[in-house]
Write a protein that holds these residues in place. Structure first.
Motif, PDB file in Angstrom:
ATOM      1  N   PHE A 142       0.833  -1.203   0.000  1.00  0.00           N
ATOM      2  CA  PHE A 142       0.000   0.000   0.000  1.00  0.00           C
ATOM      3  C   PHE A 142       0.870   1.256   0.000  1.00  0.00           C
ATOM      4  O   PHE A 142       0.633   2.196  -0.761  1.00  0.00           O
ATOM      5  CB  PHE A 142      -0.940  -0.008   1.212  1.00  0.00           C
ATOM      6  N   VAL A 143       1.878   1.287   0.859  1.00  0.00           N
ATOM      7  CA  VAL A 143       2.769   2.452   0.930  1.00  0.00           C
ATOM      8  C   VAL A 143       3.510   2.636  -0.388  1.00  0.00           C
ATOM      9  O   VAL A 143       3.610   3.758  -0.899  1.00  0.00           O
ATOM     10  CB  VAL A 143       3.746   2.335   2.124  1.00  0.00           C
ATOM     11  N   GLU A 144       4.028   1.555  -0.944  1.00  0.00           N
ATOM     12  CA  GLU A 144       4.749   1.645  -2.223  1.00  0.00           C
ATOM     13  C   GLU A 144       3.883   2.248  -3.324  1.00  0.00           C
ATOM     14  O   GLU A 144       4.377   2.994  -4.156  1.00  0.00           O
ATOM     15  CB  GLU A 144       5.211   0.251  -2.686  1.00  0.00           C
ATOM     16  N   ASN A 145       2.611   1.928  -3.310  1.00  0.00           N
ATOM     17  CA  ASN A 145       1.725   2.354  -4.384  1.00  0.00           C
ATOM     18  C   ASN A 145       0.939   3.629  -4.077  1.00  0.00           C
ATOM     19  O   ASN A 145       0.237   4.138  -4.954  1.00  0.00           O
ATOM     20  CB  ASN A 145       0.757   1.224  -4.741  1.00  0.00           C
ATOM     21  N   LYS A 202       0.313  10.104  -2.513  1.00  0.00           N
ATOM     22  CA  LYS A 202      -1.005  10.506  -2.019  1.00  0.00           C
ATOM     23  C   LYS A 202      -1.003  10.611  -0.489  1.00  0.00           C
ATOM     24  O   LYS A 202      -1.564  11.546   0.079  1.00  0.00           O
ATOM     25  CB  LYS A 202      -2.059   9.514  -2.482  1.00  0.00           C
ATOM     26  N   LEU A 203      -0.367   9.644   0.183  1.00  0.00           N
ATOM     27  CA  LEU A 203      -0.271   9.701   1.642  1.00  0.00           C
ATOM     28  C   LEU A 203       0.434  10.979   2.085  1.00  0.00           C
ATOM     29  O   LEU A 203      -0.036  11.682   2.978  1.00  0.00           O
ATOM     30  CB  LEU A 203       0.516   8.499   2.175  1.00  0.00           C
ATOM     31  N   ALA A 242      -6.130   1.350   9.017  1.00  0.00           N
ATOM     32  CA  ALA A 242      -6.067  -0.085   8.786  1.00  0.00           C
ATOM     33  C   ALA A 242      -6.129  -0.319   7.285  1.00  0.00           C
ATOM     34  O   ALA A 242      -6.813   0.405   6.555  1.00  0.00           O
ATOM     35  CB  ALA A 242      -7.224  -0.798   9.487  1.00  0.00           C
ATOM     36  N   ILE A 243      -5.394  -1.321   6.828  1.00  0.00           N
ATOM     37  CA  ILE A 243      -5.285  -1.637   5.408  1.00  0.00           C
ATOM     38  C   ILE A 243      -5.585  -3.112   5.217  1.00  0.00           C
ATOM     39  O   ILE A 243      -5.145  -3.951   6.009  1.00  0.00           O
ATOM     40  CB  ILE A 243      -3.868  -1.304   4.905  1.00  0.00           C
ATOM     41  N   ARG A 258      -6.138  -1.890  -0.109  1.00  0.00           N
ATOM     42  CA  ARG A 258      -7.105  -0.801   0.013  1.00  0.00           C
ATOM     43  C   ARG A 258      -7.195  -0.404   1.479  1.00  0.00           C
ATOM     44  O   ARG A 258      -6.943  -1.214   2.375  1.00  0.00           O
ATOM     45  CB  ARG A 258      -8.471  -1.227  -0.506  1.00  0.00           C
ATOM     46  N   GLY A 259      -7.549   0.856   1.688  1.00  0.00           N
ATOM     47  CA  GLY A 259      -7.772   1.322   3.048  1.00  0.00           C
ATOM     48  C   GLY A 259      -9.020   0.664   3.609  1.00  0.00           C
ATOM     49  O   GLY A 259     -10.077   0.686   2.985  1.00  0.00           O
ATOM     50  N   LEU A 260      -8.886   0.062   4.755  1.00  0.00           N
ATOM     51  CA  LEU A 260     -10.029  -0.574   5.413  1.00  0.00           C
ATOM     52  C   LEU A 260     -10.758   0.446   6.282  1.00  0.00           C
ATOM     53  O   LEU A 260     -11.964   0.370   6.462  1.00  0.00           O
ATOM     54  CB  LEU A 260      -9.527  -1.749   6.258  1.00  0.00           C
TER      55      LEU A 260
END
Length: 100
Positions: A53-56, A60-61, A73-74, A89-91
């Motif tokens: 998630f962080v890599e992609n 945006k973060l 949570a992811i 995806r963000g949970l």
């Protein structure tokens, strides 16, 4: 546990599914001199999902939180053979700690 939504998340892996849950946060250092990035998973695949998630989503973060504290949570999906992460995806929403 998402305390703002009063919801507990469990890993779908425990039910035989090819997905897991992880946690990503920028938290205060124990010595109160700055922050650090914290990542973990309910299982090892959850941590791999957070990294994916962080890599992609790094740009945006950063755009959303810069250097402020946050947590989320992811959830990730992974291939049953080889355990490669296929989607994340963000949970939960991205919670900014300065808005608590």
């Amino acid at each position: 546990m998402d305390q703002r939504a009063d919801k507990v998340y469990r890993s779908p892996m425990d039910s035989g599914k090819n997905s897991c849950v992880g946690y990503l946060a920028r938290l205060p250092r124990p010595d109160q001199h700055g922050t650090f990035l914290y990542a973990c998973g309910i299982h090892a695949m959850g941590l791999q999902g957070v990294i994916h998630f962080v890599e992609n989503n790094l740009a945006k973060l950063y755009e959303e939180v810069r250097t402020r504290r946050f947590s989320m949570a992811i959830e990730c999906d992974f291939a049953p053979e080889g355990h490669q992460v296929t989607a994340t995806r963000g949970l939960t929403p991205l919670y900014r700690h300065d808005e608590a």
